[in-house]
Design a protein around this motif. Structure first.
Motif, PDB file in Angstrom:
ATOM      1  N   ASP A 113       0.864  -1.174   0.000  1.00 24.90           N
ATOM      2  CA  ASP A 113       0.000   0.000   0.000  1.00 24.90           C
ATOM      3  C   ASP A 113       0.903   1.227   0.000  1.00 24.90           C
ATOM      4  O   ASP A 113       1.573   1.510   0.985  1.00 24.90           O
ATOM      5  CB  ASP A 113      -0.879  -0.045   1.259  1.00 24.90           C
ATOM      6  CG  ASP A 113      -1.865   1.114   1.348  1.00 24.90           C
ATOM      7  OD1 ASP A 113      -1.475   2.270   1.071  1.00 24.90           O
ATOM      8  OD2 ASP A 113      -3.038   0.861   1.718  1.00 24.90           O
ATOM      9  N   ALA A 117      -2.266   8.763  -3.504  1.00 29.33           N
ATOM     10  CA  ALA A 117      -2.729  10.004  -4.141  1.00 29.33           C
ATOM     11  C   ALA A 117      -4.181  10.289  -3.775  1.00 29.33           C
ATOM     12  O   ALA A 117      -4.942   9.378  -3.449  1.00 29.33           O
ATOM     13  CB  ALA A 117      -2.594   9.865  -5.655  1.00 29.33           C
ATOM     14  N   GLY A 155      -7.246   8.357  -2.247  1.00 28.42           N
ATOM     15  CA  GLY A 155      -8.163   9.114  -1.403  1.00 28.42           C
ATOM     16  C   GLY A 155      -9.237   9.664  -2.317  1.00 28.42           C
ATOM     17  O   GLY A 155      -9.088  10.736  -2.880  1.00 28.42           O
ATOM     18  N   GLU A 321     -10.193   2.416   6.187  1.00 27.38           N
ATOM     19  CA  GLU A 321      -8.919   1.695   6.336  1.00 27.38           C
ATOM     20  C   GLU A 321      -9.169   0.263   6.797  1.00 27.38           C
ATOM     21  O   GLU A 321      -8.610  -0.692   6.246  1.00 27.38           O
ATOM     22  CB  GLU A 321      -8.047   2.421   7.366  1.00 27.38           C
ATOM     23  CG  GLU A 321      -6.595   2.022   7.370  1.00 27.38           C
ATOM     24  CD  GLU A 321      -5.820   2.690   6.238  1.00 27.38           C
ATOM     25  OE1 GLU A 321      -5.541   1.993   5.251  1.00 27.38           O
ATOM     26  OE2 GLU A 321      -5.522   3.889   6.346  1.00 27.38           O
ATOM     27  N   TYR A 339       2.543  -0.867   4.630  1.00 21.95           N
ATOM     28  CA  TYR A 339       2.044   0.475   4.356  1.00 21.95           C
ATOM     29  C   TYR A 339       3.216   1.442   4.316  1.00 21.95           C
ATOM     30  O   TYR A 339       3.923   1.597   5.308  1.00 21.95           O
ATOM     31  CB  TYR A 339       1.087   0.928   5.461  1.00 21.95           C
ATOM     32  CG  TYR A 339      -0.185   0.116   5.530  1.00 21.95           C
ATOM     33  CD1 TYR A 339      -0.227  -1.091   6.223  1.00 21.95           C
ATOM     34  CD2 TYR A 339      -1.350   0.557   4.909  1.00 21.95           C
ATOM     35  CE1 TYR A 339      -1.396  -1.839   6.290  1.00 21.95           C
ATOM     36  CE2 TYR A 339      -2.519  -0.178   4.974  1.00 21.95           C
ATOM     37  CZ  TYR A 339      -2.535  -1.378   5.662  1.00 21.95           C
ATOM     38  OH  TYR A 339      -3.688  -2.116   5.727  1.00 21.95           O
ATOM     39  N   VAL A 341       3.737   4.950   4.244  1.00 22.65           N
ATOM     40  CA  VAL A 341       2.947   6.159   4.468  1.00 22.65           C
ATOM     41  C   VAL A 341       3.754   7.093   5.390  1.00 22.65           C
ATOM     42  O   VAL A 341       4.582   6.628   6.178  1.00 22.65           O
ATOM     43  CB  VAL A 341       1.589   5.779   5.125  1.00 22.65           C
ATOM     44  CG1 VAL A 341       0.743   7.020   5.373  1.00 22.65           C
ATOM     45  CG2 VAL A 341       0.807   4.794   4.257  1.00 22.65           C
ATOM     46  N   HIS A 348      -2.677   6.570  13.661  1.00 24.22           N
ATOM     47  CA  HIS A 348      -3.796   6.032  12.876  1.00 24.22           C
ATOM     48  C   HIS A 348      -3.582   4.534  12.620  1.00 24.22           C
ATOM     49  O   HIS A 348      -4.494   3.726  12.810  1.00 24.22           O
ATOM     50  CB  HIS A 348      -3.910   6.823  11.564  1.00 24.22           C
ATOM     51  CG  HIS A 348      -4.692   6.159  10.474  1.00 24.22           C
ATOM     52  ND1 HIS A 348      -6.062   6.135  10.448  1.00 24.22           N
ATOM     53  CD2 HIS A 348      -4.281   5.486   9.361  1.00 24.22           C
ATOM     54  CE1 HIS A 348      -6.470   5.483   9.358  1.00 24.22           C
ATOM     55  NE2 HIS A 348      -5.402   5.084   8.681  1.00 24.22           N
ATOM     56  N   PHE A 349      -2.357   4.184  12.202  1.00 27.47           N
ATOM     57  CA  PHE A 349      -2.118   2.778  11.876  1.00 27.47           C
ATOM     58  C   PHE A 349      -2.040   1.902  13.124  1.00 27.47           C
ATOM     59  O   PHE A 349      -2.478   0.749  13.096  1.00 27.47           O
ATOM     60  CB  PHE A 349      -0.876   2.634  10.984  1.00 27.47           C
ATOM     61  CG  PHE A 349      -1.174   3.007   9.558  1.00 27.47           C
ATOM     62  CD1 PHE A 349      -1.859   2.118   8.723  1.00 27.47           C
ATOM     63  CD2 PHE A 349      -0.843   4.250   9.049  1.00 27.47           C
ATOM     64  CE1 PHE A 349      -2.179   2.462   7.414  1.00 27.47           C
ATOM     65  CE2 PHE A 349      -1.159   4.609   7.748  1.00 27.47           C
ATOM     66  CZ  PHE A 349      -1.825   3.716   6.923  1.00 27.47           C
TER      67      PHE A 349
HETATM   68  N1  ARG Z   1      -4.338   9.526   0.823  1.00 29.46           N
HETATM   69  C1  ARG Z   1      -3.584   9.578   2.040  1.00 29.46           C
HETATM   70  C2  ARG Z   1      -2.886  10.925   2.194  1.00 29.46           C
HETATM   71  O1  ARG Z   1      -2.717  11.666   1.243  1.00 29.46           O
HETATM   72  C3  ARG Z   1      -2.536   8.509   2.116  1.00 29.46           C
HETATM   73  C4  ARG Z   1      -3.059   7.097   2.048  1.00 29.46           C
HETATM   74  C5  ARG Z   1      -2.115   6.130   2.648  1.00 29.46           C
HETATM   75  N2  ARG Z   1      -2.590   4.758   2.667  1.00 29.46           N
HETATM   76  C6  ARG Z   1      -3.472   4.290   3.522  1.00 29.46           C
HETATM   77  N3  ARG Z   1      -3.849   3.029   3.421  1.00 29.46           N
HETATM   78  N4  ARG Z   1      -3.995   5.034   4.458  1.00 29.46           N
HETATM   79  O2  ARG Z   1      -2.489  11.247   3.308  1.00 29.46           O
END
Ligand code: ARG
Length: 575
Positions: A113, A117, A155, A321, A339, A341, A348-349
């Motif tokens: 993951d 975007a 997103g 999620e 992930y 990120v 959050h995770f």
């Molecule tokens: N769209 C989110 C951002 O711009 C990041 C997503 C990351 N992946 C996830 N599974 N939450 O912050």
């Protein structure tokens, strides 16, 4: 892939046993006294107590056995009982000549993951490291034999889309998407990425100042979440346009995904997830909201419960999620999910992973949060445009490409655009992966584009030079099939560095960071370049030596190409 360290370590282990001692794991490291040996073993000292013997005596017992091995040119004891090991030239040559550089396939699926975007918003510099590190880790895993599936987890739902659609309805009230009573075909409206990139920031800041506007946006978000006709059709159109421009940028970053799923796909699965969770009795009501408590008695800092449903019935980032995990498990049963990120999303995770465990969604699957550090500007502050906004990734690429073009040799008249694109991407990616994954770093365009120093362009340039040397050999009908002998310490040093490759790849895998690979590329390349400038390879009259040097060049070239490919850096035709 042959494992040089394992080979050495097995030899030491056997010698220790043969000398009459017991031993556990043996770990060899590169010597910090290159004058005494190539490698060293420091594990003898701790044995002294058990055997009531001086470590030097024990080391000498082991060394006298190791000395019988042709594998070593020299083995000696230094200081309080370090064993220094010098590898014989024959062993080094044999090792380099007989590796196939491949790993067997493994029966393990890792789900990736990264990317992350957001639809209708431009990709910005905060997304760069996710794409670079994620893509490289995926390629590394593939190379090591793992199966992978990658998903960018767009997103594409919730508040931002509500804002965008609301603002479009204000600017273009005549579009039939906004007409509740309309039930014909929807018109083809001129939605472009430029329009969306203008609409979102406008709507987002307006909602901060204007209470009524905010309310309207929330209402619009609800209508979208309810899949209201017209609104939902417009949303499809927006995601289509936006996805295309997102893909274009990922293409330029040599980043590809197996799946372009998004939060919206997970949103569809939320009712199913909720009924599953209900049966488990782990949902708790709290101030009108539904939450899953996830704190543990051992926590030093209190971990707040994971929010599942807001008091107004809406769902959140954490809800989609968890639903995403639910879907991924159902469809793909991965052994691990990684992930990649921003590290600031760690909490959050933690919440989501704990909730997933509590909900028994992932009993045999390892969830891994591989957070990355921030890319700052040259001044160490968050990277901004000249007017203080967040920099779009597209603009960053444009700037770096212009800088690369400045450095490009004037004699190159053809393909200047393509070449400067490849060089720019190498500059960005290589620099982005020099710091360990979770460390912040400062982005310095001039430094990263420099042809000298630890940069992408330097590695590319050197690699292309290796290729043209090999091509020249071919043009002159000089063939090379193996290394026969070592000319000097210059080629010997290169051969020693080759032994580290397997270790480096596995270390990167364990750490989920590419810094060992960027380091290694630089170490190998600079060592090769010293060798290259010290010798006149093509005009060497000793044919056995010339063949050895060309073959060595072909190995280094092959490894550079391999590692650059793992980093998703393309090598241009010339530079
Ligand atoms: N769209 C989110 C951002 O711009 C990041 C997503 C990351 N992946 C996830 N599974 N939450 O912050």
């Amino acid at each position: 892939m042959k494992k040089f360290y394992k080979l050495m370590e097995d030899k030491i282990k056997r010698a220790i046993l043969e000398a009459g001692y017991k031993t556990g794991e043996v770990v060899i490291t590169v010597s910090n006294r290159p004058d005494l040996g190539d490698y060293q073993y420091n594990g003898i000292m701790p044995m002294a107590k058990e055997y009531h013997k001086s470590p030097v005596d024990i080391a000498n017992d082991v060394v006298s056995i190791l000395k019988q091995e042709d594998f070593f040119k020299d083995v000696n004891v230094a200081g309080p009982g370090f064993i220094n090991l010098r590898i014989s030239d024959e062993a080094l040559i044999d090792f380099a000549n007989n590796d196939d550089y491949t790993y067997p396939k493994k029966d393990k699926l890792i789900f990736f993951d990264y990317g992350g975007a957001n639809v209708a918003k431009s990709l910005h510099v905060g997304h760069l490291r996710s794409a670079n590190i994620g893509e490289a880790l995926k390629r590394l895993c593939n190379y090591l034999g793992y199966q992978t599936i990658s998903d960018t987890h767009l997103g594409d739902f919730g508040r931002p889309l509500g804002l965008v659609i609301l603002e479009l309805s204000k600017r273009f009230p005549e579009w039939n998407y906004f007409n509740k009573d309309y039930d014909g075909e929807y018109e083809d409206v001129p939605i472009t990425n430029e329009l969306l990139e203008n609409v979102y920031p406008y709507a987002s800041s307006k909602a901060k100042e204007d209470e009524t506007y905010l309310k309207e946006a929330q209402e619009m978000t609800k209508r979208l979440q309810n899949h209201e006709k017209g609104i939902y059709d417009l949303w499809l159109k927006i995601t289509d346009v936006s996805k295309q421009s997102i893909k274009n940028i990922y293409d330029r970053l040599n980043t590809t995904f197996d799946l372009y799923k998004g939060e919206s796909d997970a949103e569809d699965a939320v009712p199913e997830l909720l009924s599953y969770l209900d049966k488990l009795n782990i949902i708790v009501e709290s101030e009108g909201a539904k939450v899953i408590p996830v704190s543990l008695p051992t926590d030093k800092l209190e971990i707040p419960p994971m929010l599942l449903i807001k008091s107004d019935g809406g769902i959140l980032y954490s809800t989609t999620e968890l639903a995403t995990i639910y879907l991924r498990m159902k469809e793909y049963h991965p052994d691990e999910i990684w992930y990649i990120v921003d590290k600031r999303q760690a909490l959050h995770f933690t919440q989501v992973f704990r909730a997933s465990e509590k909900a028994k969604l992932t009993p045999n699957t390892k969830l891994v949060f591989a957070g990355f550090g921030t890319m700052n500007g040259k001044d160490g502050k968050p990277f901004k445009t000249r007017d203080g906004g967040v920099m779009r990734l597209l603009d960053l690429l444009t700037e770096v490409k212009a800088e690369s073009l400045n450095h490009l040799n004037e004699n190159i008249t053809e393909y200047r655009d393509e070449i400067s694109e490849d060089v720019a991407i190498s500059a960005i990616k290589y620099a982005d992966m020099i710091p360990a994954r979770d460390t912040d770093y400062n982005f310095d365009i001039e430094k990263f584009c420099d042809l000298e120093g630890k940069t992408g362009p330097y590695i590319l340039y050197s690699t292309i030079r290796m290729r043209s040397l090999l091509n020249k050999a071919k043009e002159n009908n000089i063939s090379y099939h193996k290394i026969n002998k070592i000319g000097s310490n210059y080629d010997r040093e290169v051969l020693l560095i080759l032994n580290d490759l397997d270790l480096i790849l596995n270390r990167s895998f364990e750490a989920k960071s590419l810094n060992d690979i960027t380091d290694y590329l630089y170490r190998l390349t600079t060592s090769y370049n010293r060798f290259y400038s010290f010798n006149h390879i093509l005009t060497e009259t000793d044919e056995l030596l010339r063949e050895s040097w060309l073959y060595l060049t072909s190995i280094v070239y092959q490894i550079n190409m391999l590692l650059l490919d793992i980093l998703a850096i393309k090598v241009p035709i010339k530079m």
